[in-house]
Design a protein around this motif. Sequence first.
Motif, short mmCIF file in Angstrom:
data_model
loop_
_atom_site.label_atom_id
_atom_site.label_comp_id
_atom_site.label_asym_id
_atom_site.label_seq_id
_atom_site.Cartn_x
_atom_site.Cartn_y
_atom_site.Cartn_z
N PRO A 199 0.81 -1.23 0.00
CA PRO A 199 0.00 0.00 0.00
C PRO A 199 0.84 1.28 0.00
CG PRO A 199 -0.90 -1.58 1.53
CD PRO A 199 0.39 -2.17 1.03
N LYS A 200 1.96 1.26 0.70
CA LYS A 200 2.83 2.45 0.73
C LYS A 200 3.39 2.74 -0.66
CE LYS A 200 6.78 4.32 3.24
NZ LYS A 200 7.80 4.06 4.25
N HIS A 201 3.71 1.70 -1.41
CA HIS A 201 4.24 1.89 -2.77
C HIS A 201 3.14 2.40 -3.70
CE1 HIS A 201 7.88 -1.02 -2.15
NE2 HIS A 201 7.85 -0.02 -1.28
N LYS A 202 1.93 1.91 -3.54
CA LYS A 202 0.81 2.40 -4.36
C LYS A 202 0.61 3.89 -4.15
CE LYS A 202 -1.98 -1.80 -4.40
NZ LYS A 202 -3.30 -2.37 -4.12
N LYS A 203 0.68 4.33 -2.89
CA LYS A 203 0.50 5.75 -2.59
C LYS A 203 1.64 6.59 -3.13
CE LYS A 203 -2.72 5.40 1.08
NZ LYS A 203 -3.91 6.18 0.87
N THR A 204 2.84 6.04 -3.15
CA THR A 204 3.99 6.76 -3.70
C THR A 204 3.82 6.96 -5.20
OG1 THR A 204 5.42 5.84 -1.99
CG2 THR A 204 6.50 6.75 -3.93
N VAL A 205 3.37 5.91 -5.90
CA VAL A 205 3.12 6.02 -7.35
C VAL A 205 2.05 7.08 -7.61
CG1 VAL A 205 2.19 4.80 -9.35
CG2 VAL A 205 3.88 3.68 -7.91
N GLU A 206 1.01 7.08 -6.80
CA GLU A 206 -0.07 8.06 -6.95
C GLU A 206 0.45 9.47 -6.67
OE1 GLU A 206 -4.20 9.09 -4.63
OE2 GLU A 206 -3.64 6.97 -4.83
N LEU A 256 3.40 10.57 -7.16
CA LEU A 256 4.22 11.00 -8.30
C LEU A 256 3.36 11.49 -9.46
CD1 LEU A 256 6.98 8.25 -8.30
CD2 LEU A 256 7.36 10.71 -8.04
N GLY A 257 2.06 11.23 -9.39
CA GLY A 257 1.15 11.70 -10.44
C GLY A 257 0.93 10.68 -11.54
N LEU A 258 1.31 9.43 -11.29
CA LEU A 258 1.16 8.38 -12.30
C LEU A 258 -0.16 7.66 -12.10
CD1 LEU A 258 4.81 7.13 -12.06
CD2 LEU A 258 3.83 8.45 -13.92
N ARG A 259 -0.92 7.49 -13.18
CA ARG A 259 -2.25 6.91 -13.06
C ARG A 259 -2.38 5.55 -13.75
NH1 ARG A 259 -5.85 11.11 -11.58
NH2 ARG A 259 -4.79 13.10 -11.59
N LYS A 260 -1.94 5.45 -14.98
CA LYS A 260 -2.09 4.22 -15.76
C LYS A 260 -0.73 3.75 -16.25
CE LYS A 260 -6.67 5.25 -17.56
NZ LYS A 260 -7.50 5.28 -18.75
N LEU A 261 -0.68 2.53 -16.74
CA LEU A 261 0.55 2.02 -17.33
C LEU A 261 0.97 2.89 -18.50
CD1 LEU A 261 0.20 -1.86 -17.36
CD2 LEU A 261 1.61 -0.46 -15.90
N ASN A 262 2.25 3.07 -18.65
CA ASN A 262 2.87 3.88 -19.70
C ASN A 262 2.53 5.36 -19.61
OD1 ASN A 262 4.19 1.62 -20.89
ND2 ASN A 262 2.25 1.05 -21.81
N HIS A 263 1.97 5.80 -18.49
CA HIS A 263 1.72 7.22 -18.27
C HIS A 263 3.02 7.85 -17.80
CE1 HIS A 263 -0.20 10.58 -15.77
NE2 HIS A 263 -0.32 10.92 -17.04
N SER A 264 3.36 8.99 -18.38
CA SER A 264 4.62 9.68 -18.03
C SER A 264 4.34 11.04 -17.44
CB SER A 264 5.49 9.85 -19.28
OG SER A 264 5.87 8.60 -19.78
N VAL A 265 5.20 11.46 -16.53
CA VAL A 265 5.14 12.80 -15.96
C VAL A 265 6.56 13.34 -15.89
CG1 VAL A 265 3.04 12.47 -14.61
CG2 VAL A 265 5.23 11.91 -13.60
N GLU A 266 6.68 14.67 -15.90
CA GLU A 266 7.97 15.32 -15.72
C GLU A 266 8.02 15.86 -14.31
OE1 GLU A 266 8.98 18.21 -18.66
OE2 GLU A 266 8.64 16.82 -20.31
N LYS A 267 9.08 15.53 -13.59
CA LYS A 267 9.25 15.96 -12.21
C LYS A 267 10.59 16.67 -12.07
CE LYS A 267 5.56 14.37 -10.30
NZ LYS A 267 4.64 15.27 -9.63
N PRO A 268 10.69 17.62 -11.14
CA PRO A 268 11.99 18.26 -10.91
C PRO A 268 12.97 17.26 -10.32
CG PRO A 268 10.40 18.95 -9.27
CD PRO A 268 9.65 18.14 -10.29
N ASP A 269 14.22 17.42 -10.66
CA ASP A 269 15.27 16.52 -10.17
C ASP A 269 15.78 17.05 -8.84
OD1 ASP A 269 17.24 14.70 -9.82
OD2 ASP A 269 18.45 15.31 -11.53
N ASN A 270 15.14 16.61 -7.74
CA ASN A 270 15.58 17.01 -6.41
C ASN A 270 15.59 15.79 -5.49
OD1 ASN A 270 12.90 16.62 -5.51
ND2 ASN A 270 12.38 18.73 -6.04
N GLU A 271 16.03 15.99 -4.27
CA GLU A 271 16.18 14.87 -3.33
C GLU A 271 14.84 14.20 -3.01
OE1 GLU A 271 19.02 13.48 -2.19
OE2 GLU A 271 20.03 14.83 -3.55
#
Length: 60
Positions: free
Chosen positions: A18-25, A27-42
């Motif tokens: 469940p913790k990993h599912k929430k982390t994926v969510e 990050l803004g990822l919803r479906k397979l092969n969905h991509s998002v751009e995120k800032p490169d920070n810690e």
Amino acid sequence: MAGKLKVTLVKSPIGAKPKHKKTVEALGLRKLNHSVEKPDNEATRGMIFQVKHLLKVEEI
């Protein structure tokens, strides 16, 4: 760092912890092969490291 990362969901989080599912969510990822751009920070790197087995990451 200080650039951007393209993060793509390549494996389903259905059977993940469940913790990993929430982390994926978070990050803004919803479906397979969905991509998002995120800032490169810690914070983003830490989230990606936690679920790296589900993602594909590219530097932009």
